[in-house]
Motif scaffolding. Structure first.
Motif, PDB file in Angstrom:
ATOM      1  N   PRO A 138       0.933  -1.203  -0.119  1.00  0.00           N
ATOM      2  CA  PRO A 138       0.079   0.076   0.069  1.00  0.00           C
ATOM      3  C   PRO A 138       0.815   1.247  -0.060  1.00  0.00           C
ATOM      4  CG  PRO A 138      -0.807  -1.538   1.608  1.00  0.00           C
ATOM      5  CD  PRO A 138       0.464  -2.125   1.057  1.00  0.00           C
ATOM      6  N   GLU A 139       0.512   2.291  -0.575  1.00  0.00           N
ATOM      7  CA  GLU A 139       1.025   3.457  -0.940  1.00  0.00           C
ATOM      8  C   GLU A 139       1.904   4.282   0.325  1.00  0.00           C
ATOM      9  OE1 GLU A 139       0.704   8.072  -2.656  1.00  0.00           O
ATOM     10  OE2 GLU A 139      -0.832   6.612  -2.733  1.00  0.00           O
ATOM     11  N   LYS A 140       1.374   4.170   1.379  1.00  0.00           N
ATOM     12  CA  LYS A 140       1.830   4.927   2.740  1.00  0.00           C
ATOM     13  C   LYS A 140       3.003   3.901   3.256  1.00  0.00           C
ATOM     14  CE  LYS A 140       0.655   8.785   4.093  1.00  0.00           C
ATOM     15  NZ  LYS A 140       1.268   9.880   3.705  1.00  0.00           N
ATOM     16  N   MET A 141       2.672   2.509   3.206  1.00  0.00           N
ATOM     17  CA  MET A 141       3.335   1.689   3.871  1.00  0.00           C
ATOM     18  C   MET A 141       4.700   1.592   2.977  1.00  0.00           C
ATOM     19  SD  MET A 141       2.641  -2.420   4.571  1.00  0.00           S
ATOM     20  CE  MET A 141       1.375  -1.977   5.564  1.00  0.00           C
ATOM     21  N   ARG A 142       4.530   1.405   1.517  1.00  0.00           N
ATOM     22  CA  ARG A 142       5.555   1.637   0.809  1.00  0.00           C
ATOM     23  C   ARG A 142       6.638   2.879   1.136  1.00  0.00           C
ATOM     24  NH1 ARG A 142       3.248   1.624  -3.978  1.00  0.00           N
ATOM     25  NH2 ARG A 142       3.671   4.042  -4.203  1.00  0.00           N
ATOM     26  N   GLU A 143       5.967   3.868   1.122  1.00  0.00           N
ATOM     27  CA  GLU A 143       6.661   5.349   1.452  1.00  0.00           C
ATOM     28  C   GLU A 143       7.477   5.284   2.653  1.00  0.00           C
ATOM     29  OE1 GLU A 143       5.992   9.718   1.231  1.00  0.00           O
ATOM     30  OE2 GLU A 143       4.395   8.737   1.417  1.00  0.00           O
ATOM     31  N   VAL A 144       6.924   4.536   3.655  1.00  0.00           N
ATOM     32  CA  VAL A 144       7.440   4.480   5.125  1.00  0.00           C
ATOM     33  C   VAL A 144       8.902   3.321   4.892  1.00  0.00           C
ATOM     34  CG1 VAL A 144       7.200   3.631   7.480  1.00  0.00           C
ATOM     35  CG2 VAL A 144       5.709   4.900   6.617  1.00  0.00           C
ATOM     36  N   PHE A 145       8.332   2.305   4.265  1.00  0.00           N
ATOM     37  CA  PHE A 145       9.560   1.366   4.059  1.00  0.00           C
ATOM     38  C   PHE A 145      10.433   1.839   3.313  1.00  0.00           C
ATOM     39  CE2 PHE A 145      11.456  -1.990   1.916  1.00  0.00           C
ATOM     40  CZ  PHE A 145      11.876  -2.893   2.765  1.00  0.00           C
ATOM     41  N   GLU A 146      10.213   2.441   2.365  1.00  0.00           N
ATOM     42  CA  GLU A 146      11.415   3.115   1.499  1.00  0.00           C
ATOM     43  C   GLU A 146      12.460   3.939   2.219  1.00  0.00           C
ATOM     44  OE1 GLU A 146       9.253   4.120  -2.308  1.00  0.00           O
ATOM     45  OE2 GLU A 146       9.828   2.190  -2.899  1.00  0.00           O
ATOM     46  N   LEU A 153      16.323   6.576   7.271  1.00  0.00           N
ATOM     47  CA  LEU A 153      16.024   7.558   8.289  1.00  0.00           C
ATOM     48  C   LEU A 153      15.335   6.897   9.384  1.00  0.00           C
ATOM     49  CD1 LEU A 153      13.721  10.002   6.006  1.00  0.00           C
ATOM     50  CD2 LEU A 153      15.946  10.478   6.691  1.00  0.00           C
ATOM     51  N   SER A 154      15.317   7.454  10.525  1.00  0.00           N
ATOM     52  CA  SER A 154      14.589   6.730  11.721  1.00  0.00           C
ATOM     53  C   SER A 154      13.146   7.070  11.763  1.00  0.00           C
ATOM     54  CB  SER A 154      15.272   7.646  12.889  1.00  0.00           C
ATOM     55  OG  SER A 154      14.838   8.906  12.935  1.00  0.00           O
ATOM     56  N   TYR A 155      12.457   6.358  12.651  1.00  0.00           N
ATOM     57  CA  TYR A 155      11.162   6.119  12.612  1.00  0.00           C
ATOM     58  C   TYR A 155      10.494   7.750  12.987  1.00  0.00           C
ATOM     59  CZ  TYR A 155      11.052   1.175  12.385  1.00  0.00           C
ATOM     60  OH  TYR A 155      11.111  -0.025  12.214  1.00  0.00           O
ATOM     61  N   LYS A 156      11.386   8.386  13.842  1.00  0.00           N
ATOM     62  CA  LYS A 156      10.903   9.639  14.471  1.00  0.00           C
ATOM     63  C   LYS A 156      10.989  10.786  13.131  1.00  0.00           C
ATOM     64  CE  LYS A 156      11.958  13.267  17.593  1.00  0.00           C
ATOM     65  NZ  LYS A 156      12.683  13.560  18.968  1.00  0.00           N
ATOM     66  N   GLU A 157      12.161  10.615  12.184  1.00  0.00           N
ATOM     67  CA  GLU A 157      12.562  11.343  11.014  1.00  0.00           C
ATOM     68  C   GLU A 157      11.499  11.268  10.176  1.00  0.00           C
ATOM     69  OE1 GLU A 157      17.252  11.946  11.131  1.00  0.00           O
ATOM     70  OE2 GLU A 157      16.301   9.792  10.352  1.00  0.00           O
ATOM     71  N   ILE A 158      11.030  10.002   9.897  1.00  0.00           N
ATOM     72  CA  ILE A 158      10.067   9.631   9.052  1.00  0.00           C
ATOM     73  C   ILE A 158       8.586  10.185   9.223  1.00  0.00           C
ATOM     74  CG2 ILE A 158       8.826   7.792   7.841  1.00  0.00           C
ATOM     75  CD1 ILE A 158      11.332   6.254   8.026  1.00  0.00           C
ATOM     76  N   ALA A 159       8.214   9.988  10.604  1.00  0.00           N
ATOM     77  CA  ALA A 159       7.242  10.534  11.265  1.00  0.00           C
ATOM     78  C   ALA A 159       6.907  11.915  10.859  1.00  0.00           C
ATOM     79  CB  ALA A 159       7.057  10.045  12.772  1.00  0.00           C
ATOM     80  N   GLU A 160       8.218  12.724  11.242  1.00  0.00           N
ATOM     81  CA  GLU A 160       7.949  14.334  10.893  1.00  0.00           C
ATOM     82  C   GLU A 160       7.903  14.323   9.610  1.00  0.00           C
ATOM     83  OE1 GLU A 160      11.695  15.491  12.924  1.00  0.00           O
ATOM     84  OE2 GLU A 160      10.932  15.106  14.854  1.00  0.00           O
ATOM     85  N   LYS A 161       8.771  13.779   8.406  1.00  0.00           N
ATOM     86  CA  LYS A 161       8.559  14.137   7.363  1.00  0.00           C
ATOM     87  C   LYS A 161       7.015  13.694   6.701  1.00  0.00           C
ATOM     88  CE  LYS A 161      10.855  12.849   3.069  1.00  0.00           C
ATOM     89  NZ  LYS A 161      11.962  13.377   2.481  1.00  0.00           N
ATOM     90  N   LEU A 162       6.542  12.690   7.147  1.00  0.00           N
ATOM     91  CA  LEU A 162       5.205  12.437   6.641  1.00  0.00           C
ATOM     92  C   LEU A 162       3.957  12.827   7.304  1.00  0.00           C
ATOM     93  CD1 LEU A 162       5.896   8.595   5.416  1.00  0.00           C
ATOM     94  CD2 LEU A 162       5.998  10.746   4.097  1.00  0.00           C
ATOM     95  N   HIS A 163       4.251  13.457   8.456  1.00  0.00           N
ATOM     96  CA  HIS A 163       3.304  14.221   9.350  1.00  0.00           C
ATOM     97  C   HIS A 163       2.442  12.924   9.974  1.00  0.00           C
ATOM     98  CE1 HIS A 163       4.473  18.041   8.012  1.00  0.00           C
ATOM     99  NE2 HIS A 163       4.253  17.648   6.676  1.00  0.00           N
ATOM    100  N   LEU A 164       3.014  11.877  10.589  1.00  0.00           N
ATOM    101  CA  LEU A 164       2.472  10.647  11.088  1.00  0.00           C
ATOM    102  C   LEU A 164       3.067  10.559  12.354  1.00  0.00           C
ATOM    103  CD1 LEU A 164       2.805   8.189   8.178  1.00  0.00           C
ATOM    104  CD2 LEU A 164       0.642   9.304   8.824  1.00  0.00           C
ATOM    105  N   SER A 165       2.509   9.840  13.286  1.00  0.00           N
ATOM    106  CA  SER A 165       2.979   9.571  14.452  1.00  0.00           C
ATOM    107  C   SER A 165       3.936   8.426  14.557  1.00  0.00           C
ATOM    108  CB  SER A 165       1.762   8.966  15.586  1.00  0.00           C
ATOM    109  OG  SER A 165       1.405   7.549  15.206  1.00  0.00           O
ATOM    110  N   GLU A 166       4.977   8.437  15.393  1.00  0.00           N
ATOM    111  CA  GLU A 166       6.157   7.586  15.470  1.00  0.00           C
ATOM    112  C   GLU A 166       5.608   6.155  15.312  1.00  0.00           C
ATOM    113  OE1 GLU A 166      10.290   6.969  17.467  1.00  0.00           O
ATOM    114  OE2 GLU A 166       9.224   8.745  17.791  1.00  0.00           O
ATOM    115  N   HIS A 167       4.432   5.757  16.372  1.00  0.00           N
ATOM    116  CA  HIS A 167       3.949   4.458  16.378  1.00  0.00           C
ATOM    117  C   HIS A 167       3.251   4.023  15.041  1.00  0.00           C
ATOM    118  CE1 HIS A 167       1.560   1.230  18.013  1.00  0.00           C
ATOM    119  NE2 HIS A 167       0.661   1.686  17.566  1.00  0.00           N
ATOM    120  N   THR A 168       2.683   4.821  14.423  1.00  0.00           N
ATOM    121  CA  THR A 168       2.291   4.503  13.032  1.00  0.00           C
ATOM    122  C   THR A 168       3.424   4.229  12.224  1.00  0.00           C
ATOM    123  OG1 THR A 168       0.131   5.892  13.524  1.00  0.00           O
ATOM    124  CG2 THR A 168       0.635   5.151  11.202  1.00  0.00           C
TER     125      THR A 168
END
Length: 192
Positions: A138-146, A153-168
């Motif tokens: 799925p698009e969002k999952m693929r983006e997070v994975f890539e 990037l760390s989960y925290k950096e990805i969360a900030e970049k994609l405007h998501l929670s770190e848990h998500t």
């Protein structure tokens, strides 16, 4: 909480179901508020997995909303909800058994003389299989994975970049790995 939302607390479950059938978002929110925690704890107790329990509860409520215009729920709404959770859990367990069966078959295939993935397919073919499976996420999952794997990037950096929670972000990355591992194993298994 608005006055409107508070007034919905006085409605019975059956009344809420009727209002949901007419597309009433506040009635849906009230039903969800009433049952999300007890259903979550019920699912968690049966599964032993917090994330899957949460997902199953969300799936049940998503199904209610998406089928609201045609859904017929008996007067005992709580029995219907608990039954729906039980059925979703049984589906989940059956699906997990199929996954385990295929993974075990693949492991047995490896044990019977094939020493590594490189023996199965060339590096180029393996890279193609992996890339194909990544593109099917799925698009969002693929983006997070890539971003996690390729962008390092760390989960925290990805969360900030994609405007998501770190848990998500963490959950999406873990699911992507789980999906890819299974799909790649199955692809290689069926390839040979």
């Amino acid at each position: 909480m608005s006055l409107d939302e508070r007034s919905y607390r006085g409605f019975s479950d059956t009344d809420l179901i009727k209002m949901i059938g007419s597309g009433d978002h506040t009635a849906f929110s009230e039903l969800f508020r009433r049952y999300k925690e007890p259903l979550y704890f019920h699912a968690k107790r049966m599964l032993g997995d917090q994330d899957e329990a949460r997902d199953i509860v969300q799936d049940v409520f998503t199904a209610i909303w998406s089928k609201r215009e045609i859904l017929v729920i008996p007067a005992a709404v709580d029995n219907y909800l608990y039954g729906s959770i039980r059925n979703k859990i049984l589906d989940y367990i059956a699906h997990q058994k199929v996954i385990i069966k295929y993974a075990d078959s693949f492991d047995r295939l490896l044990e019977t003389g094939i020493s590594s993935t490189d023996d199965l397919v060339s590096e180029k073919e393996l890279a193609r299989i992996i890339q194909t499976e990544i593109s099917r996420l799925p698009e969002k999952m693929r983006e997070v994975f890539e971003l996690s794997r390729n962008g390092e990037l760390s989960y925290k950096e990805i969360a900030e970049k994609l405007h998501l929670s770190e848990h998500t972000v963490k959950k999406q990355a873990q699911r992507a790995i789980k999906i890819l591992r299974l799909k790649i194993k199955l692809t290689i298994f069926f390839f040979f």
